[in-house]
Design a protein around this motif. Structure first.
Motif, PDB file in Angstrom:
ATOM      1  N   CYS A  36       0.840  -1.198   0.000  1.00 53.65           N
ATOM      2  CA  CYS A  36       0.000   0.000   0.000  1.00 53.65           C
ATOM      3  C   CYS A  36       0.877   1.251   0.000  1.00 53.65           C
ATOM      4  N   ALA A  37       0.277   2.357  -0.375  1.00 52.51           N
ATOM      5  CA  ALA A  37       1.038   3.603  -0.530  1.00 52.51           C
ATOM      6  C   ALA A  37       1.660   4.060   0.783  1.00 52.51           C
ATOM      7  N   GLU A  38       0.917   3.921   1.888  1.00 53.09           N
ATOM      8  CA  GLU A  38       1.441   4.370   3.176  1.00 53.09           C
ATOM      9  C   GLU A  38       2.677   3.573   3.580  1.00 53.09           C
ATOM     10  N   GLU A  39       2.634   2.265   3.371  1.00 53.90           N
ATOM     11  CA  GLU A  39       3.776   1.412   3.698  1.00 53.90           C
ATOM     12  C   GLU A  39       4.986   1.788   2.853  1.00 53.90           C
ATOM     13  N   SER A  40       4.762   2.014   1.567  1.00 48.57           N
ATOM     14  CA  SER A  40       5.855   2.396   0.680  1.00 48.57           C
ATOM     15  C   SER A  40       6.445   3.737   1.087  1.00 48.57           C
ATOM     16  N   ASP A  41       5.577   4.699   1.393  1.00 48.75           N
ATOM     17  CA  ASP A  41       6.047   6.035   1.792  1.00 48.75           C
ATOM     18  C   ASP A  41       6.872   5.969   3.072  1.00 48.75           C
ATOM     19  N   ASP A  42       6.420   5.146   4.045  1.00 53.31           N
ATOM     20  CA  ASP A  42       7.159   4.984   5.298  1.00 53.31           C
ATOM     21  C   ASP A  42       8.550   4.418   5.039  1.00 53.31           C
ATOM     22  N   ALA A  43       8.603   3.387   4.185  1.00 53.26           N
ATOM     23  CA  ALA A  43       9.878   2.732   3.890  1.00 53.26           C
ATOM     24  C   ALA A  43      10.837   3.685   3.188  1.00 53.26           C
ATOM     25  N   VAL A  44      10.311   4.420   2.205  1.00 53.43           N
ATOM     26  CA  VAL A  44      11.159   5.351   1.457  1.00 53.43           C
ATOM     27  C   VAL A  44      11.679   6.456   2.371  1.00 53.43           C
TER      28      VAL A  44
ATOM     29  N   ALA B 196      18.069  -1.615  -3.369  1.00 51.76           N
ATOM     30  CA  ALA B 196      17.414  -2.623  -4.199  1.00 51.76           C
ATOM     31  C   ALA B 196      16.280  -3.232  -3.379  1.00 51.76           C
ATOM     32  N   VAL B 197      15.340  -3.869  -4.056  1.00 47.23           N
ATOM     33  CA  VAL B 197      14.180  -4.467  -3.397  1.00 47.23           C
ATOM     34  C   VAL B 197      14.299  -5.989  -3.441  1.00 47.23           C
TER      35      VAL B 197
ATOM     36  N   SER C  14       5.925   1.800  -9.007  1.00 51.05           N
ATOM     37  CA  SER C  14       6.564   3.110  -8.856  1.00 51.05           C
ATOM     38  C   SER C  14       7.828   3.005  -8.007  1.00 51.05           C
ATOM     39  N   LEU C  15       7.764   2.206  -6.933  1.00 53.53           N
ATOM     40  CA  LEU C  15       8.940   2.015  -6.085  1.00 53.53           C
ATOM     41  C   LEU C  15      10.062   1.337  -6.855  1.00 53.53           C
TER      42      LEU C  15
ATOM     43  N   VAL D 119      14.028   2.878  -7.947  1.00 50.93           N
ATOM     44  CA  VAL D 119      15.346   2.293  -7.659  1.00 50.93           C
ATOM     45  C   VAL D 119      15.943   1.641  -8.912  1.00 50.93           C
ATOM     46  N   GLN D 120      15.527   2.131 -10.070  1.00 49.72           N
ATOM     47  CA  GLN D 120      16.056   1.683 -11.369  1.00 49.72           C
ATOM     48  C   GLN D 120      15.863   0.181 -11.594  1.00 49.72           C
ATOM     49  N   HIS D 121      14.715  -0.320 -11.129  1.00 47.03           N
ATOM     50  CA  HIS D 121      14.321  -1.722 -11.343  1.00 47.03           C
ATOM     51  C   HIS D 121      15.344  -2.711 -10.794  1.00 47.03           C
ATOM     52  N   LYS D 122      15.965  -2.352  -9.687  1.00 48.42           N
ATOM     53  CA  LYS D 122      16.861  -3.277  -8.992  1.00 48.42           C
ATOM     54  C   LYS D 122      16.005  -4.096  -8.010  1.00 48.42           C
TER      55      LYS D 122
END
Length: 221
Positions: A119-127, A143-144, A172-173, A177-180
């Motif tokens: 979810c967007a909130e989780e992604s925003d927190d991580a970033v 990288a992910v 988007s995430l 990170v350049q698809h890493k």
């Protein structure tokens, strides 16, 4: 450092509770250095460093084979069930500076569960967390790791069809990170060949970043 027949890569695993951070670290090291188990609360409460043995047959540079050593920093979840976000951020920042302050960090591995929507909130927190730790060039050094890839496979998805169906938040995430990214099945003990494949992918990310390292100095606010 003087041994030119060997290369060390420094990695840190970051992520939420029960994403499989510690298990992923163990898979990369080929060890059981980090405690990893199912739990209703966050298992990891402190940062710890694991080191691999000398690995051969994985990489070549300038036409010659190099042995590889891997160092992985395991970290508490962010957010955590028992620690505040500020406590986790300060603990991880201090550990990064302590363990990788002189040699530098090659990659931060953001660990996400492939079998759960992002979810967007989780992604925003991580970033935000990674930006605060690594600074403005975080995208070059992140990288992910998509864990629980076996669950995705059981659901009938290949990596390609999974990404076609993934949320715009995840896509988007990955783009930032350049698809890493790497899919990882850490539900069972990873075999040597699988681990070598993952390490080669990580080394390729390091190579694409011109073998740069991020030098980290942590200061308490």
């Amino acid at each position: 450092m003087a041994d030119t027949s060997e290369m060390t890569i420094n990695l840190v695993v970051l992520g939420r509770t029960q994403t499989g951070k510690s298990a992923a670290g163990n898979s990369l090291l080929g060890s059981s250095d980090f405690e990893s188990r199912r739990s209703p609360s966050s298992v990891t409460t402190r940062c710890s460093l694991g080191r691999s043995c000398r690995l051969s047959g994985i990489m070549r540079r300038n036409g010659r084979e190099l042995a590889l050593r891997v160092r992985v920093l395991d970290t508490p979840a962010y957010p955590h069930t028992a620690l505040s976000k500020e406590q986790v951020r300060d603990m991880v920042g201090s550990a990064l500076a302590h363990h990788f302050g002189e040699e530098g960090l090659h990659l931060a591995l953001l660990v996400l569960r492939a079998d759960l929507p992002l979810c967007a909130e989780e992604s925003d927190d991580a970033v935000q967390f990674i930006q605060e730790l690594l600074g403005p060039t975080w995208k070059d050094f992140t990288a992910v790791l998509l864990t629980h890839a076996d669950k995705v496979e059981e659901a009938g998805y290949s990596e390609e069809t999974y990404l076609h169906s993934a949320s715009s938040t995840l896509l988007s995430l990955l783009s930032s990170v350049q698809h890493k990214y790497i899919f990882l099945d850490n539900q069972r003990s990873i075999i040597k060949e699988e681990r070598n494949t993952v390490l080669r992918k990580l080394l390729n990310f390091v190579r694409l970043n011109n073998y740069q390292v991020l030098l980290l100095k942590h200061s308490k606010e």
